[in-house]
Write a protein that holds these residues in place. Structure first.
Motif, mmCIF file in Angstrom:
data_model
loop_
_atom_site.group_PDB
_atom_site.id
_atom_site.type_symbol
_atom_site.label_atom_id
_atom_site.label_comp_id
_atom_site.label_asym_id
_atom_site.label_seq_id
_atom_site.Cartn_x
_atom_site.Cartn_y
_atom_site.Cartn_z
ATOM 1 N N GLU A 1 4.197 -25.227 2.038
ATOM 2 C CA GLU A 1 5.117 -24.810 0.963
ATOM 3 C C GLU A 1 5.951 -23.610 1.415
ATOM 4 O OE1 GLU A 1 3.147 -23.947 -2.734
ATOM 5 O OE2 GLU A 1 4.836 -22.725 -3.426
ATOM 6 N N HIS A 2 7.227 -23.689 1.190
ATOM 7 C CA HIS A 2 8.089 -22.560 1.545
ATOM 8 C C HIS A 2 9.247 -22.482 0.557
ATOM 9 C CE1 HIS A 2 11.195 -25.224 3.351
ATOM 10 N NE2 HIS A 2 10.143 -26.007 3.439
ATOM 11 N N LYS A 3 9.844 -21.319 0.497
ATOM 12 C CA LYS A 3 10.947 -21.145 -0.446
ATOM 13 C C LYS A 3 11.888 -20.078 0.078
ATOM 14 C CE LYS A 3 11.853 -20.700 -5.306
ATOM 15 N NZ LYS A 3 11.445 -20.200 -6.585
ATOM 16 N N MET B 1 7.924 -18.893 4.389
ATOM 17 C CA MET B 1 6.733 -19.731 4.275
ATOM 18 C C MET B 1 5.720 -19.000 3.389
ATOM 19 S SD MET B 1 5.570 -22.659 5.300
ATOM 20 C CE MET B 1 6.616 -23.204 6.635
ATOM 21 N N HIS B 2 5.112 -19.728 2.449
ATOM 22 C CA HIS B 2 4.121 -19.085 1.573
ATOM 23 C C HIS B 2 2.894 -18.693 2.415
ATOM 24 C CE1 HIS B 2 1.434 -18.209 -1.688
ATOM 25 N NE2 HIS B 2 2.420 -18.388 -2.562
ATOM 26 N N ASP C 1 11.807 -30.308 3.713
ATOM 27 C CA ASP C 1 12.733 -29.229 3.994
ATOM 28 C C ASP C 1 14.172 -29.636 3.708
ATOM 29 O OD1 ASP C 1 13.614 -26.867 4.881
ATOM 30 O OD2 ASP C 1 13.045 -27.140 6.976
ATOM 31 N N TRP D 1 10.522 -24.472 11.493
ATOM 32 C CA TRP D 1 9.152 -24.082 11.172
ATOM 33 C C TRP D 1 8.100 -24.839 11.979
ATOM 34 C CZ3 TRP D 1 8.269 -19.797 8.902
ATOM 35 C CH2 TRP D 1 9.109 -19.332 7.900
#
Ligand code: FAD
Length: 396
Positions: free
Chosen positions: A78-80, A84-85, A112, A118
């Motif tokens: 999960e990333h936003k 990256m979380h 993505d 990543w």
């Protein structure tokens, strides 16, 4: 399914197994112990209780497990907004451990907005493979698109284990996937272990309001799915020489989402106590709400944050976001000053990784002293006043 077997030539019907069974799946018929198969949850309690080794479990693979090719352990990356979380690195650490133990490959799924840089990072942190699904529509955290992209990925293969962070996005996406695959999902796990013989994932989480820890298994369906609480697991050190593969999956983005994101308003990011390097924490021994001012003052002087034990949240002297422990935050400060906290096991569960603990307590036998590096036997209010006064004197 697995088979529970009773070897009658060894069994002398002593009844230990009947008493140990939590679901009343065993009973006596004449002088024989009989199994009610529909009740048995295969916990194995009867096996441990049998002095004659007359009970065993034989594992059989269920047909439902084999309906699609399963391919190792997956974690959702999960990333936003280009970040990256942190839970992703923790999941990679845990996933690597489970994969090594069960001889599986570890895959990170990255959905993505554009071809991502990543992949290398995810491999460095433990993934053997990255499944990369890119499309401009996947730029936003619109979980209907992400779910649709996941469905495309899962058409080809499904994992045997699929882990998500218990973030608000993970908690929204994971149940949709579990429902689509008709499998179970254990939410908000605090511990995961794998049985290296039968591959069952033991998923532990607080249950009944945190009064007991339940370990949940999903023996019949695949994948075995869990969301894992952030801040509990440790990430591994990255190794940028690690090699892995990248599988690209095309996404067409043909769905019409029912939710339209009109505007995103980013709220003020509150500092999380889980990230604090200094914590001044208070328990019931602080005596009164007005003394909380002293705790806050010392925390400010040390540029730290305030933590509390659960009773202070229960009586409304502090917000839940400051609670430390099994049902609160897990903290890892460099320095923790615990004022008037007894050190109950549920509180200690949250401070196991604190580097230096200074405990102040009037009771020399308080359990907090067993984990403290420095012990001050005395009134925490007096000690707090003394520390604040000495800082003031230093300033003048
Ligand atoms: C399912 C479950 C989950 C729980 N989860 C959590 C959790 O996440 N976090 C948590 O904290 N608790 C949790 N608890 C509660 C936990 O069991 C304890 O009750 C709680 O941690 C006790 O808080 P305390 O140390 O502040 O209070 P107490 O146990 O009442 O201890 C107060 C301490 O202050 C000392 N003291 C008294 N006066 C002074 C003074 N003037 N100066 C210095 N010391 C003084 C006393 O000697 C005593 O040691 C949970 C309980 C359950 C059943």
């Amino acid at each position: 399914m697995a088979d529970l077997r009773i070897e009658y030539s060894a069994c002398n019907a002593c009844g230990n197994c009947i008493r140990s069974c939590p679901v009343n799946a065993l009973y006596k018929k004449g002088n024989k112990v009989v199994l009610e198969e529909n009740h048995c949850i295969l916990c194995g309690g009867c096996i441990d209780s049998c002095p004659y080794e007359a009970i065993s479990i034989k594992q059989k693979r269920s047909e439902t497990i084999n309906r699609k090719k399963t391919s190792g352990i997956w974690i959702y990356a999960e990333h936003k907004n280009g970040i990256m979380h942190p839970v992703v690195y923790e999941l990679l650490g845990k996933g690597r451990e489970l994969a090594d133990k069960s001889n599986h490959k570890l895959t990170a799924v990255l959905i993505d907005g554009e071809s991502s840089h990543w992949a290398k990072e995810l491999i460095a942190y433990g993934a053997d493979r990255v499944i990369l699904c890119s499309h401009a529509l996947l730029e936003s955290q619109q979980d209907e698109y992400h779910f649709d992209a996941m469905t495309t990925i899962l058409e080809e293969e499904i994992p045997t284990i699929f882990l998500f962070g218990a973030t608000s996005f993970g908690r929204s996406l994971a149940p949709r996937i579990a429902a689509r695959l008709q499998t179970g999902l254990t939410a908000d796990c605090t511990r995961l272990e794998i049985d290296d013989v039968c591959g069952y994932l033991y998923q532990t989480r607080p249950a009944f309001g945190g009064n007991l820890m339940a370990t949940i298994m999903c023996p019949d369906q695949r994948p075995q799915m869990a969301t894992m609480r952030p801040g509990i697991m440790n990430a591994k050190e990255p190794d940028y020489y690690r090699e892995g593969t990248v599988k690209r999956v095309n996404y067409k983005g043909e769905i019409k989402p029912r939710i339209e994101i009109i505007k995103e308003i980013i709220g003020e990011k509150k500092k999380s106590i889980g990230d604090a390097s200094v914590i001044v924490s208070a328990g019931r021994g602080i005596g009164s709400q007005k003394n909380m001012k002293l705790v806050r003052r010392l925390a400010d002087i040390l540029e730290g944050q305030v933590g509390v034990s659960r009773p202070l949240v229960d009586i409304g002297w502090s917000e839940y976001s400051h609670q430390i422990g099994q049902t609160g935050a897990i903290v890892r400060p460099q320095l923790m000053i615990a004022c008037g906290i007894s050190g109950a096991i549920q509180h200690l569960a949250g401070i196991a990784d604190a580097k230096t603990i200074i405990a102040i307590n009037t009771d020399p036998e308080a359990p907090i002293f067993s984990v403290a590096n420095y012990k001050i036997i005395g009134d925490c209010v007096e000690v707090l006043e003394m520390l604040i006064r000495s800082d003031r004197e230093k300033q003048n």
